[in-house]
Each structure stands twice: as structure tokens, then as C-alpha cells.
Design a protein around this motif. Structure first.
Motif, PDB file in Angstrom:
ATOM      1  N   MET A   1       0.837  -1.194   0.000  1.00 44.71           N
ATOM      2  CA  MET A   1       0.000   0.000   0.000  1.00 44.71           C
ATOM      3  C   MET A   1       0.874   1.247   0.000  1.00 44.71           C
ATOM      4  SD  MET A   1      -2.870   1.271   2.740  1.00 44.71           S
ATOM      5  CE  MET A   1      -1.665   1.973   3.842  1.00 44.71           C
ATOM      6  N   ILE A   2       0.450   2.257  -0.745  1.00 40.74           N
ATOM      7  CA  ILE A   2       1.172   3.515  -0.808  1.00 40.74           C
ATOM      8  C   ILE A   2       0.239   4.645  -0.391  1.00 40.74           C
ATOM      9  CG2 ILE A   2       2.411   5.147  -2.275  1.00 40.74           C
ATOM     10  CD1 ILE A   2       3.141   2.862  -4.096  1.00 40.74           C
ATOM     11  N   ALA A   3       0.710   5.517   0.486  1.00 34.67           N
ATOM     12  CA  ALA A   3      -0.014   6.733   0.846  1.00 34.67           C
ATOM     13  C   ALA A   3       0.609   7.894   0.080  1.00 34.67           C
ATOM     14  CB  ALA A   3       0.068   6.978   2.346  1.00 34.67           C
ATOM     15  N   HIS A   4      -0.237   8.692  -0.555  1.00 32.45           N
ATOM     16  CA  HIS A   4       0.231   9.853  -1.295  1.00 32.45           C
ATOM     17  C   HIS A   4      -0.046  11.106  -0.462  1.00 32.45           C
ATOM     18  CE1 HIS A   4       0.971   7.743  -5.151  1.00 32.45           C
ATOM     19  NE2 HIS A   4       0.000   6.941  -4.720  1.00 32.45           N
ATOM     20  N   ILE A   5       1.001  11.828  -0.122  1.00 31.44           N
ATOM     21  CA  ILE A   5       0.890  13.038   0.688  1.00 31.44           C
ATOM     22  C   ILE A   5       1.135  14.224  -0.240  1.00 31.44           C
ATOM     23  CG2 ILE A   5       1.672  14.244   2.750  1.00 31.44           C
ATOM     24  CD1 ILE A   5       0.584  11.407   3.270  1.00 31.44           C
ATOM     25  N   ALA A   6       0.075  14.948  -0.559  1.00 29.45           N
ATOM     26  CA  ALA A   6       0.193  16.041  -1.527  1.00 29.45           C
ATOM     27  C   ALA A   6      -0.826  17.127  -1.208  1.00 29.45           C
ATOM     28  CB  ALA A   6      -0.013  15.524  -2.949  1.00 29.45           C
ATOM     29  N   GLY A   7      -0.524  18.338  -1.629  1.00 30.18           N
ATOM     30  CA  GLY A   7      -1.428  19.463  -1.449  1.00 30.18           C
ATOM     31  C   GLY A   7      -1.078  20.553  -2.444  1.00 30.18           C
ATOM     32  N   GLU A   8      -2.019  21.399  -2.750  1.00 35.59           N
ATOM     33  CA  GLU A   8      -1.783  22.431  -3.760  1.00 35.59           C
ATOM     34  C   GLU A   8      -0.638  23.358  -3.398  1.00 35.59           C
ATOM     35  OE1 GLU A   8      -5.347  24.538  -4.551  1.00 35.59           O
ATOM     36  OE2 GLU A   8      -6.392  22.823  -5.454  1.00 35.59           O
ATOM     37  N   ALA A   9      -0.474  23.623  -2.101  1.00 39.53           N
ATOM     38  CA  ALA A   9       0.575  24.551  -1.671  1.00 39.53           C
ATOM     39  C   ALA A   9       1.879  23.847  -1.328  1.00 39.53           C
ATOM     40  CB  ALA A   9       0.093  25.362  -0.470  1.00 39.53           C
ATOM     41  N   HIS A  10       1.900  22.522  -1.407  1.00 35.37           N
ATOM     42  CA  HIS A  10       3.097  21.782  -1.029  1.00 35.37           C
ATOM     43  C   HIS A  10       4.188  21.918  -2.096  1.00 35.37           C
ATOM     44  CE1 HIS A  10       0.818  18.732   1.767  1.00 35.37           C
ATOM     45  NE2 HIS A  10       0.562  19.991   2.051  1.00 35.37           N
ATOM     46  N   ARG A  11       5.378  22.285  -1.685  1.00 40.74           N
ATOM     47  CA  ARG A  11       6.501  22.293  -2.622  1.00 40.74           C
ATOM     48  C   ARG A  11       6.886  20.878  -2.991  1.00 40.74           C
ATOM     49  NH1 ARG A  11      12.067  22.134  -2.977  1.00 40.74           N
ATOM     50  NH2 ARG A  11      12.453  21.784  -0.772  1.00 40.74           N
ATOM     51  N   LEU A  12       6.671  19.951  -2.046  1.00 41.12           N
ATOM     52  CA  LEU A  12       7.023  18.559  -2.255  1.00 41.12           C
ATOM     53  C   LEU A  12       5.810  17.661  -2.115  1.00 41.12           C
ATOM     54  CD1 LEU A  12      10.305  18.308  -0.154  1.00 41.12           C
ATOM     55  CD2 LEU A  12      10.108  18.634  -2.625  1.00 41.12           C
ATOM     56  N   GLN A  13       5.846  16.551  -2.814  1.00 46.04           N
ATOM     57  CA  GLN A  13       4.874  15.479  -2.644  1.00 46.04           C
ATOM     58  C   GLN A  13       5.601  14.256  -2.098  1.00 46.04           C
ATOM     59  OE1 GLN A  13       1.662  16.370  -6.162  1.00 46.04           O
ATOM     60  NE2 GLN A  13       3.467  15.195  -6.724  1.00 46.04           N
ATOM     61  N   LEU A  14       4.892  13.456  -1.323  1.00 45.60           N
ATOM     62  CA  LEU A  14       5.490  12.286  -0.695  1.00 45.60           C
ATOM     63  C   LEU A  14       4.713  11.037  -1.079  1.00 45.60           C
ATOM     64  CD1 LEU A  14       5.858  13.693   2.956  1.00 45.60           C
ATOM     65  CD2 LEU A  14       7.538  13.835   1.093  1.00 45.60           C
ATOM     66  N   MET A  15       5.444   9.964  -1.301  1.00 45.70           N
ATOM     67  CA  MET A  15       4.857   8.623  -1.400  1.00 45.70           C
ATOM     68  C   MET A  15       5.398   7.823  -0.220  1.00 45.70           C
ATOM     69  SD  MET A  15       4.608   7.327  -5.351  1.00 45.70           S
ATOM     70  CE  MET A  15       6.367   7.317  -5.625  1.00 45.70           C
ATOM     71  N   VAL A  16       4.502   7.246   0.556  1.00 49.40           N
ATOM     72  CA  VAL A  16       4.894   6.575   1.793  1.00 49.40           C
ATOM     73  C   VAL A  16       4.364   5.147   1.797  1.00 49.40           C
ATOM     74  CG1 VAL A  16       4.867   6.694   4.312  1.00 49.40           C
ATOM     75  CG2 VAL A  16       4.707   8.808   2.961  1.00 49.40           C
ATOM     76  N   SER A  17       5.212   4.227   2.199  1.00 54.09           N
ATOM     77  CA  SER A  17       4.794   2.836   2.350  1.00 54.09           C
ATOM     78  C   SER A  17       5.421   2.277   3.624  1.00 54.09           C
ATOM     79  CB  SER A  17       5.230   2.010   1.140  1.00 54.09           C
ATOM     80  OG  SER A  17       4.691   0.703   1.198  1.00 54.09           O
ATOM     81  N   ALA A  18       4.828   1.205   4.146  1.00 57.24           N
ATOM     82  CA  ALA A  18       5.322   0.599   5.386  1.00 57.24           C
ATOM     83  C   ALA A  18       5.222  -0.913   5.297  1.00 57.24           C
ATOM     84  CB  ALA A  18       4.527   1.113   6.585  1.00 57.24           C
ATOM     85  N   ILE A  19       6.050  -1.566   6.080  1.00 50.76           N
ATOM     86  CA  ILE A  19       6.029  -3.022   6.162  1.00 50.76           C
ATOM     87  C   ILE A  19       6.363  -3.430   7.592  1.00 50.76           C
ATOM     88  CG2 ILE A  19       8.473  -3.310   5.557  1.00 50.76           C
ATOM     89  CD1 ILE A  19       7.686  -5.795   3.936  1.00 50.76           C
ATOM     90  N   THR A  20       5.748  -4.497   8.067  1.00 58.10           N
ATOM     91  CA  THR A  20       6.121  -5.060   9.370  1.00 58.10           C
ATOM     92  C   THR A  20       5.873  -6.556   9.340  1.00 58.10           C
ATOM     93  OG1 THR A  20       5.843  -4.884  11.776  1.00 58.10           O
ATOM     94  CG2 THR A  20       3.866  -4.574  10.430  1.00 58.10           C
ATOM     95  N   GLU A  21       6.871  -7.321   9.794  1.00 64.38           N
ATOM     96  CA  GLU A  21       6.807  -8.779   9.803  1.00 64.38           C
ATOM     97  C   GLU A  21       7.358  -9.289  11.129  1.00 64.38           C
ATOM     98  OE1 GLU A  21       9.107 -10.137   6.503  1.00 64.38           O
ATOM     99  OE2 GLU A  21       7.729  -9.350   4.985  1.00 64.38           O
ATOM    100  N   LYS A  22       6.826 -10.401  11.616  1.00 68.29           N
ATOM    101  CA  LYS A  22       7.311 -10.930  12.895  1.00 68.29           C
ATOM    102  C   LYS A  22       8.556 -11.784  12.731  1.00 68.29           C
ATOM    103  CE  LYS A  22       4.532 -15.150  13.301  1.00 68.29           C
ATOM    104  NZ  LYS A  22       3.592 -15.886  14.187  1.00 68.29           N
ATOM    105  N   GLY A  23       8.916 -12.139  11.483  1.00 72.68           N
ATOM    106  CA  GLY A  23      10.114 -12.950  11.269  1.00 72.68           C
ATOM    107  C   GLY A  23      10.001 -14.304  11.931  1.00 72.68           C
TER     108      GLY A  23
END
Length: 262
Positions: free
Chosen positions: A1-23
Motif C-alpha cells: 500500500m502507498i499513501a500519497h501526501i500532496a497538497g496544492e501549496a506543497h513544494r514537495l509530494q510524498l509517497m509513503v509505504s510501510a512493512i512489518t513482519e514478525k520474522g
């Protein structure tokens, strides 16, 4: 899954993903979370718990919830503010420790990244051996330094030119949330300006202990999305089939320019 962090006034946009496993462990004592406050900023944090009886998981959850709750209430973008988030977590875990004998020694490492997308600047902080890596042009540009006994020995000149991954007792910490810490948390003293193409990796030791930085860079070059990058690194760790593989958790944050802002 990817979260897109963006806004009209944002100089930067972010794509964020996460993972967690118990191994190879019976349970997962890592915990992670993020919060997007729009123009007020973005924050993600990861904690790796310790303490037995499942209370490492509790310490990690309390740490992450305290950091994100504090950021939601007061999203100030300043080093002192990040320090206050960690000490809020310290207070929360310390208050819970006396409630049960099994919780007395629970603790958690923590690493957090805050980004102000309008100005395009970043701040981070950590306590323990959960790490943050900042990649630029596909290479490790900067990384946090562990609060561990091994790191103290390296500073003292012992184990010269050695990879910390190969040194005995490398998991003995000198500082963490809820621990009797010898060293305080580390907070970046001033914010860093980000560029298009920058990437961040926040991870527990279950990832970095089993994957050299060069392998992280190789996986980054071979990935077209942050979730693919994380999965490629996790697959490389799992392919080693180490007995009792530790919990593995990570955030990937990719930075791009906002074409609407010139």
C-alpha cells in the motif's frame, strides 16, 4: 500500500509505504504509525519494543501513540518539538511500568521523521538502534548513529574498521524509551532541505542488521515504488533463512516535486 501526501501549496509530494513482519519470533513487538496534517506537516514513527511477556509490544505501541498524539496536538516544526515528542513517550512508558511486575523493564527504541511539505524541509530524531537512512541520488546521504554499547566502543577507538553488525553484544543499548539510559535521544539540530528524488528509510534492527547499506541502495535502484523497495529488502533478509530472525519493520518515504508549484 502507498499513501500519497500532496497538497496544492506543497513544494514537495510524498509517497509513503510501510512493512512489518514478525520474522522467526512468536510475536511482533515492533509498531509503527504516521499522521498527515496537510499544510501543518507530516510525521511517521517506528518503535521496536523489548521487555518480555508481550510488554515490548506494549512499550512500542505506547511510544508510537505518544509521539503521534503529541504531534497532532502541537505540530511545531522545530528540534525542541521533536525532543518533546520523545520525552512524552518516555513519560508515558515510565508511568505504565509500575502497574505490573512484568512491565517494569519494558522499553522501546524509537525513530521519527517529520516533514514540512510547504517548505520542503525535514527533521528527525531517534533513541536506541532503530535507524533512519536518508538517500540522495540513490546513495546513502546520511544516517543516524545507534545509541548502543557497541557504538560507544567504536567512538572509543575499539573495533576500528569493523562492521557493527559483526561485533558481539551489538544489541545492548545505551539509550531507549523506558530504559535506564546512559545517553539522551538524538535530535537533528536543524532542518534539512529536501530535493526531488530523495528517499528515507526508517527501520528496526531486524532489517538493517541483516542488510548492508549497499544492498539497500541496490534495492532502491531496482524499485519503481516505495512498497516494492521495502518488499525487495524484506525478501533479501528472509532469503537468508536466519534462525530466530527478529521482527522486521520499516517505513519508506519518497520525495518528489509538486508540478503545480513553481
Amino acid at each position: 500500500m502507498i499513501a500519497h501526501i500532496a497538497g496544492e501549496a506543497h513544494r514537495l509530494q510524498l509517497m509513503v509505504s510501510a512493512i512489518t513482519e514478525k520474522g522467526g519470533r512468536a510475536s511482533n513487538e515492533d509498531y509503527l504509525g504516521m499522521i498527515d496534517l496537510g499544510q501543518k506537516g507530516f510525521c511517521c514513527t517506528l518503535a521496536d519494543g523489548a521487555g518480555g511477556h508481550g510488554n515490548g509490544a506494549l512499550a512500542a505501541r505506547l511510544t508510537v501513540d505518544a509521539v503521534l498524539g503529541g504531534y497532532r496536538e502541537n505540530p511545531m516544526f522545530a528540534p525542541a518539538s521533536l525532543a518533546s515528542l520523545i520525552f512524552r513517550a518516555e513519560h508515558t512508558v515510565s508511568e505504565e511500568q509500575p502497574t505490573s511486575t512484568s512491565r517494569m523493564h519494558m522499553s522501546a527504541t524509537v525513530v521519527l521523521l517529520c516533514i514540512e511539505p510547504i517548505t520542503g524541509r525535514a527533521l528527525w530524531a531517534h533513541w536506541g538502534d532503530s535507524r533512519l537512512y536518508w538517500f540522495r541520488s540513490g546513495k546513502v546521504h546520511r544516517m543516524t548513529e545507534d545509541h548502543s554499547v557497541v557504538q560507544q566502543l567504536l567512538h572509543a577507538g575499539m573495533y576500528a574498521n569493523s562492521d557493527p553488525r559483526s561485533i558481539p553484544n551489538r544489541s545492548v543499548l545505551a539509550g531507549a524509551v523506558g530504559a535506564e539510559s546512559q545517553v539522551p535521544p538524538t535530535v537533528l539540530p536543524e532542518s534539512m532541505e529536501l530535493l526531488e528524488g530523495d528517499a528515507f528509510l526508517l527501520c528496526s534492527d531486524g532489517l538493517w542488521e541483516n542488510l548492508h547499506e549497499s544492498a539497500m541502495e541496490d534495492a532502491l535502484h531496482a524499485s519503481d515504488r516505495p512498497d516494492v523497495w521495502l518488499q525487495n529488502m524484506a525478501s533479501a533478509v528472509n532469503a537468508q533463512s536466519r534462525p530466530h530472525q527478529d521482527n522486521l519493520s520499516a517505513f519508506a518515504v519518497w520525495v518528489s516535486a509538486n508540478p503545480a508549484v513553481t
